[in-house]
Design a protein around this motif. Sequence first.
Motif, PDB file in Angstrom:
ATOM      1  N   ILE A  27     101.907 -10.429  23.662  1.00 26.05           N
ATOM      2  CA  ILE A  27     101.982 -11.878  23.461  1.00 26.05           C
ATOM      3  C   ILE A  27     100.717 -12.265  22.710  1.00 26.05           C
ATOM      4  O   ILE A  27      99.613 -11.871  23.106  1.00 26.05           O
ATOM      5  N   ARG A  28     100.888 -13.003  21.593  1.00 29.41           N
ATOM      6  CA  ARG A  28      99.711 -13.465  20.839  1.00 29.41           C
ATOM      7  C   ARG A  28      99.588 -14.973  20.982  1.00 29.41           C
ATOM      8  O   ARG A  28     100.558 -15.704  20.832  1.00 29.41           O
ATOM      9  N   VAL A  29      98.359 -15.395  21.268  1.00 31.91           N
ATOM     10  CA  VAL A  29      98.020 -16.809  21.329  1.00 31.91           C
ATOM     11  C   VAL A  29      96.808 -16.981  20.421  1.00 31.91           C
ATOM     12  O   VAL A  29      95.801 -16.284  20.585  1.00 31.91           O
ATOM     13  N   GLU A  32      91.018 -20.676  20.051  1.00 34.59           N
ATOM     14  CA  GLU A  32      90.281 -20.843  21.309  1.00 34.59           C
ATOM     15  C   GLU A  32      91.194 -20.880  22.519  1.00 34.59           C
ATOM     16  O   GLU A  32      90.810 -20.467  23.604  1.00 34.59           O
ATOM     17  N   GLU A  33      92.424 -21.357  22.330  1.00 40.18           N
ATOM     18  CA  GLU A  33      93.359 -21.365  23.458  1.00 40.18           C
ATOM     19  C   GLU A  33      93.586 -19.949  23.975  1.00 40.18           C
ATOM     20  O   GLU A  33      93.577 -19.711  25.182  1.00 40.18           O
ATOM     21  N   GLY A  34      93.762 -18.991  23.064  1.00 38.24           N
ATOM     22  CA  GLY A  34      93.950 -17.604  23.478  1.00 38.24           C
ATOM     23  C   GLY A  34      92.753 -17.053  24.223  1.00 38.24           C
ATOM     24  O   GLY A  34      92.895 -16.358  25.240  1.00 38.24           O
ATOM     25  N   ARG A  35      91.565 -17.372  23.755  1.00 34.73           N
ATOM     26  CA  ARG A  35      90.354 -16.898  24.412  1.00 34.73           C
ATOM     27  C   ARG A  35      90.183 -17.547  25.790  1.00 34.73           C
ATOM     28  O   ARG A  35      89.798 -16.895  26.752  1.00 34.73           O
ATOM     29  N   ASP A  36      90.513 -18.835  25.858  1.00 34.28           N
ATOM     30  CA  ASP A  36      90.437 -19.532  27.146  1.00 34.28           C
ATOM     31  C   ASP A  36      91.412 -18.929  28.157  1.00 34.28           C
ATOM     32  O   ASP A  36      91.070 -18.733  29.325  1.00 34.28           O
ATOM     33  N   VAL A  37      92.636 -18.631  27.708  1.00 40.99           N
ATOM     34  CA  VAL A  37      93.634 -18.031  28.594  1.00 40.99           C
ATOM     35  C   VAL A  37      93.157 -16.662  29.065  1.00 40.99           C
ATOM     36  O   VAL A  37      93.264 -16.325  30.246  1.00 40.99           O
ATOM     37  N   ILE A  52      93.216  -6.824  26.542  1.00 43.43           N
ATOM     38  CA  ILE A  52      93.372  -7.998  25.682  1.00 43.43           C
ATOM     39  C   ILE A  52      92.533  -7.770  24.425  1.00 43.43           C
ATOM     40  O   ILE A  52      91.330  -7.535  24.504  1.00 43.43           O
ATOM     41  N   VAL A  53      93.192  -7.843  23.274  1.00 41.93           N
ATOM     42  CA  VAL A  53      92.560  -7.631  21.966  1.00 41.93           C
ATOM     43  C   VAL A  53      92.389  -8.979  21.283  1.00 41.93           C
ATOM     44  O   VAL A  53      93.277  -9.836  21.359  1.00 41.93           O
ATOM     45  N   GLU A  54      91.258  -9.173  20.600  1.00 40.73           N
ATOM     46  CA  GLU A  54      91.063 -10.402  19.837  1.00 40.73           C
ATOM     47  C   GLU A  54      90.689 -10.083  18.395  1.00 40.73           C
ATOM     48  O   GLU A  54      90.132  -9.022  18.112  1.00 40.73           O
ATOM     49  N   THR A  55      91.039 -11.017  17.508  1.00 45.49           N
ATOM     50  CA  THR A  55      90.694 -10.872  16.098  1.00 45.49           C
ATOM     51  C   THR A  55      89.643 -11.910  15.738  1.00 45.49           C
ATOM     52  O   THR A  55      89.629 -13.013  16.291  1.00 45.49           O
ATOM     53  N   ALA A  56      88.782 -11.552  14.801  1.00 43.60           N
ATOM     54  CA  ALA A  56      87.682 -12.430  14.405  1.00 43.60           C
ATOM     55  C   ALA A  56      87.986 -13.200  13.129  1.00 43.60           C
ATOM     56  O   ALA A  56      87.175 -14.005  12.694  1.00 43.60           O
ATOM     57  N   THR A  57      89.141 -12.960  12.507  1.00 45.62           N
ATOM     58  CA  THR A  57      89.456 -13.606  11.240  1.00 45.62           C
ATOM     59  C   THR A  57      90.813 -14.307  11.321  1.00 45.62           C
ATOM     60  O   THR A  57      91.545 -14.161  12.305  1.00 45.62           O
ATOM     61  N   GLY A  58      91.148 -15.027  10.265  1.00 47.63           N
ATOM     62  CA  GLY A  58      92.446 -15.690  10.191  1.00 47.63           C
ATOM     63  C   GLY A  58      92.647 -16.680  11.323  1.00 47.63           C
ATOM     64  O   GLY A  58      91.792 -17.512  11.603  1.00 47.63           O
ATOM     65  N   LYS A  59      93.778 -16.563  11.996  1.00 40.26           N
ATOM     66  CA  LYS A  59      94.114 -17.464  13.100  1.00 40.26           C
ATOM     67  C   LYS A  59      93.351 -17.122  14.374  1.00 40.26           C
ATOM     68  O   LYS A  59      93.509 -17.787  15.387  1.00 40.26           O
ATOM     69  N   ARG A  60      92.553 -16.045  14.319  1.00 41.30           N
ATOM     70  CA  ARG A  60      91.757 -15.596  15.471  1.00 41.30           C
ATOM     71  C   ARG A  60      92.661 -15.343  16.672  1.00 41.30           C
ATOM     72  O   ARG A  60      92.417 -15.813  17.773  1.00 41.30           O
ATOM     73  N   GLY A 100      82.872   2.111  18.207  1.00 42.32           N
ATOM     74  CA  GLY A 100      82.761   2.284  16.767  1.00 42.32           C
ATOM     75  C   GLY A 100      83.171   1.038  15.999  1.00 42.32           C
ATOM     76  O   GLY A 100      83.328  -0.051  16.560  1.00 42.32           O
ATOM     77  N   LEU A 101      83.361   1.211  14.712  1.00 38.79           N
ATOM     78  CA  LEU A 101      83.681   0.097  13.829  1.00 38.79           C
ATOM     79  C   LEU A 101      85.167  -0.230  13.903  1.00 38.79           C
ATOM     80  O   LEU A 101      86.011   0.579  13.503  1.00 38.79           O
ATOM     81  N   THR A 102      85.483  -1.416  14.404  1.00 35.98           N
ATOM     82  CA  THR A 102      86.871  -1.853  14.518  1.00 35.98           C
ATOM     83  C   THR A 102      87.068  -3.268  13.978  1.00 35.98           C
ATOM     84  O   THR A 102      88.144  -3.839  14.114  1.00 35.98           O
ATOM     85  N   TRP A 103      86.033  -3.830  13.390  1.00 39.78           N
ATOM     86  CA  TRP A 103      86.107  -5.209  12.897  1.00 39.78           C
ATOM     87  C   TRP A 103      87.264  -5.342  11.932  1.00 39.78           C
ATOM     88  O   TRP A 103      87.473  -4.455  11.109  1.00 39.78           O
ATOM     89  N   PRO A 104      88.050  -6.395  12.003  1.00 41.61           N
ATOM     90  CA  PRO A 104      87.869  -7.640  12.744  1.00 41.61           C
ATOM     91  C   PRO A 104      88.475  -7.647  14.148  1.00 41.61           C
ATOM     92  O   PRO A 104      88.565  -8.693  14.772  1.00 41.61           O
ATOM     93  N   LEU A 105      88.905  -6.495  14.649  1.00 39.10           N
ATOM     94  CA  LEU A 105      89.446  -6.432  16.007  1.00 39.10           C
ATOM     95  C   LEU A 105      88.396  -5.990  17.002  1.00 39.10           C
ATOM     96  O   LEU A 105      87.502  -5.205  16.670  1.00 39.10           O
ATOM     97  N   SER A 106      88.544  -6.468  18.226  1.00 40.50           N
ATOM     98  CA  SER A 106      87.678  -6.001  19.311  1.00 40.50           C
ATOM     99  C   SER A 106      88.417  -6.215  20.631  1.00 40.50           C
ATOM    100  O   SER A 106      89.414  -6.943  20.694  1.00 40.50           O
TER     101      SER A 106
END
Length: 131
Positions: A27-29, A32-37, A52-60, A100-106
């Motif tokens: 499920i993708r949210v 900031e709503e996704g991070r808050d959840v 839980i995986v988050e992206t640092a770019t685009g819709k985040r 290691g290097l996984t940007w923009p994912l973490s």
Amino acid sequence: MNTQSDLTWVPPDGVQLRKAGVQFDAIRVDGEEGRDVADRLARMTGGDPGPIVETATGKRGVYFLVPVGSTSHRAWPDGVTRFIAGPGHVSFIPVPALNGLTWPLSWRYRPTTPDRLVHTHLLCTVLHSQG
């Protein structure tokens, strides 16, 4: 924390796409709503909400890895994107390595055991209570 070899679905380095419906769905949210959840789930589960995986770019986007097939037959709020597999439909979920290097994912919350995923009913309940 288990070792990398215990978590066979996590790539050894970089980022890889995993087909939904094999090890998990997602499920993708977005934003900031996704991070808050994610953080609310962590507080509710003693710090282990599941991977839980988050992206640092685009819709985040924030990807909640859930058991295969667990997202159907649920009413999801607007703004939620399901990553599932089915007849004539394939989705891919981005998964970063543990190190290691996984940007923009973490990893917002890292996987702890091979079979520990986000509890779908709890996630759905939290999403409906946001507002």
